[in-house]
Motif scaffolding. Sequence first.
Motif, PDB file in Angstrom:
ATOM      1  N   ALA A  86      -4.962  -1.570   2.714  1.00 50.22           N
ATOM      2  CA  ALA A  86      -5.528  -0.905   1.537  1.00 50.22           C
ATOM      3  C   ALA A  86      -6.986  -0.528   1.780  1.00 50.22           C
ATOM      4  CB  ALA A  86      -5.414  -1.813   0.315  1.00 50.22           C
ATOM      5  N   ALA A  87      -7.742  -1.440   2.386  1.00 47.56           N
ATOM      6  CA  ALA A  87      -9.153  -1.165   2.664  1.00 47.56           C
ATOM      7  C   ALA A  87      -9.302  -0.037   3.677  1.00 47.56           C
ATOM      8  CB  ALA A  87      -9.838  -2.429   3.168  1.00 47.56           C
ATOM      9  N   ARG A 134      -6.851   7.923  -6.354  1.00 40.47           N
ATOM     10  CA  ARG A 134      -7.259   6.906  -7.322  1.00 40.47           C
ATOM     11  C   ARG A 134      -6.478   5.615  -7.107  1.00 40.47           C
ATOM     12  NH1 ARG A 134     -11.232   5.381  -8.592  1.00 40.47           N
ATOM     13  NH2 ARG A 134     -11.953   7.413  -9.330  1.00 40.47           N
ATOM     14  N   ALA A 135      -5.197   5.737  -6.751  1.00 38.56           N
ATOM     15  CA  ALA A 135      -4.390   4.551  -6.469  1.00 38.56           C
ATOM     16  C   ALA A 135      -4.932   3.811  -5.249  1.00 38.56           C
ATOM     17  CB  ALA A 135      -2.933   4.952  -6.247  1.00 38.56           C
ATOM     18  N   THR A 172       0.832  -1.209   0.000  1.00 42.68           N
ATOM     19  CA  THR A 172       0.000   0.000   0.000  1.00 42.68           C
ATOM     20  C   THR A 172       0.862   1.252   0.000  1.00 42.68           C
ATOM     21  OG1 THR A 172      -1.746  -1.178   1.198  1.00 42.68           O
ATOM     22  CG2 THR A 172      -1.818   1.231   1.242  1.00 42.68           C
ATOM     23  N   LEU A 173       1.864   1.270   0.853  1.00 42.65           N
ATOM     24  CA  LEU A 173       2.754   2.431   0.936  1.00 42.65           C
ATOM     25  C   LEU A 173       3.502   2.647  -0.375  1.00 42.65           C
ATOM     26  CD1 LEU A 173       4.055   4.666   2.651  1.00 42.65           C
ATOM     27  CD2 LEU A 173       5.758   2.976   3.395  1.00 42.65           C
ATOM     28  N   LEU A 184       1.122   4.030  -3.137  1.00 41.50           N
ATOM     29  CA  LEU A 184       0.765   5.428  -2.887  1.00 41.50           C
ATOM     30  C   LEU A 184       1.936   6.355  -3.205  1.00 41.50           C
ATOM     31  CD1 LEU A 184      -1.251   5.162   0.462  1.00 41.50           C
ATOM     32  CD2 LEU A 184      -2.153   5.429  -1.856  1.00 41.50           C
ATOM     33  N   CYS A 185       3.130   5.971  -2.782  1.00 39.11           N
ATOM     34  CA  CYS A 185       4.308   6.809  -3.033  1.00 39.11           C
ATOM     35  C   CYS A 185       4.630   6.889  -4.521  1.00 39.11           C
ATOM     36  CB  CYS A 185       5.514   6.266  -2.268  1.00 39.11           C
ATOM     37  SG  CYS A 185       5.409   6.478  -0.476  1.00 39.11           S
ATOM     38  N   ILE A 186       4.566   5.751  -5.207  1.00 39.00           N
ATOM     39  CA  ILE A 186       4.887   5.725  -6.638  1.00 39.00           C
ATOM     40  C   ILE A 186       3.885   6.553  -7.429  1.00 39.00           C
ATOM     41  CG2 ILE A 186       4.971   4.229  -8.681  1.00 39.00           C
ATOM     42  CD1 ILE A 186       6.104   2.029  -6.794  1.00 39.00           C
TER      43      ILE A 186
END
Length: 320
Positions: free
Chosen positions: A201-202, A178-179, A60-61, A64-66
């Motif tokens: 993620a949820a 959106r990610a 998840t991290l 989000l970062c990418i």
Amino acid sequence: MISPSLIAMAAFFLDTVLGDPQTRWHPVAVLGRLIAFLEKLLYPLRGSDTQKFAMGSLLTLLVLCISYAFAEGLLLVARQLPVAWGADVVSVILLYFCISPRMLAKAGQDIYALLVKRDIAAAREHVGYIVGRDTAELDEADAARAAIETVAENTVDGVIAPLFFFALGGAPLAVLYRAANTMDSMLGYKNDRYLYFGRMAARVDDVLNFVPARMTGILFVMAAFLLGYDGRNALNILVRDAAGHPSPNGGHAEAPVAGALHIRLGGVNYYFGERHFRAYMGDAHMEITAKHILGAIRLMYTVTVLYLLLYYLLSLYYHI
């Protein structure tokens, strides 16, 4: 530099005219492949629940970062161009890829058209494209209900939330949202594989949608009044039923739509043959029919226009 509110309007205009391009290079499709690749790389096949949660949190991290860095990088490059509006154009395009009101409307309209033609088999098939529940035994009312619930709930995910995060932090934050939403749709299942791996993620998706969902609920009530639906009942059902939804956010979209249209959403669904009951939203003043799908679509578009108008007026007042 163009006002962010005008960029949001331009993105909505592009979506209205062009729709969501069906290409493997659509950013959401690329995000999906990235998530699938990282899942294959990080999922601990023989790991404990704690390890699954840790690896899912890492995925998840990373995503989000990418995603944020990618959008920010595009804007950085655009700002170096010899034209003053380069970054604005990139922002419009990125936000356009993050919203999908026309695709949402088309999904509902396709099901409506099939139900009107009494082609229940094809309607069930199309419902299966947009929901995770079993569709083989759906009747007309159930198929219409699934379409209405999808239009209502995805007004948050596919329209208001990306616009909200764009207003907060520009296109990179909209892309990050959106990610997060894409990860939730791919990993946020409560089954053996994803219960722990997809939990972060949820949760991230739930947190990010908290404010936009409640904004959407209020906007649905306003839209109901404007369109001549029962706005007072939309508000009553929002207050009464929203908290009963199994999702912390879904009820804030579905409840006012049910109230505005005088129908009852929720009830029995089947997933992989297992019966599940979801709390009712609204009262069954009338049986759900195909025409109510069009009502939900009208409400969705009106909510979108209301949000953009309010955003524009606030930007004028606060000079942003």
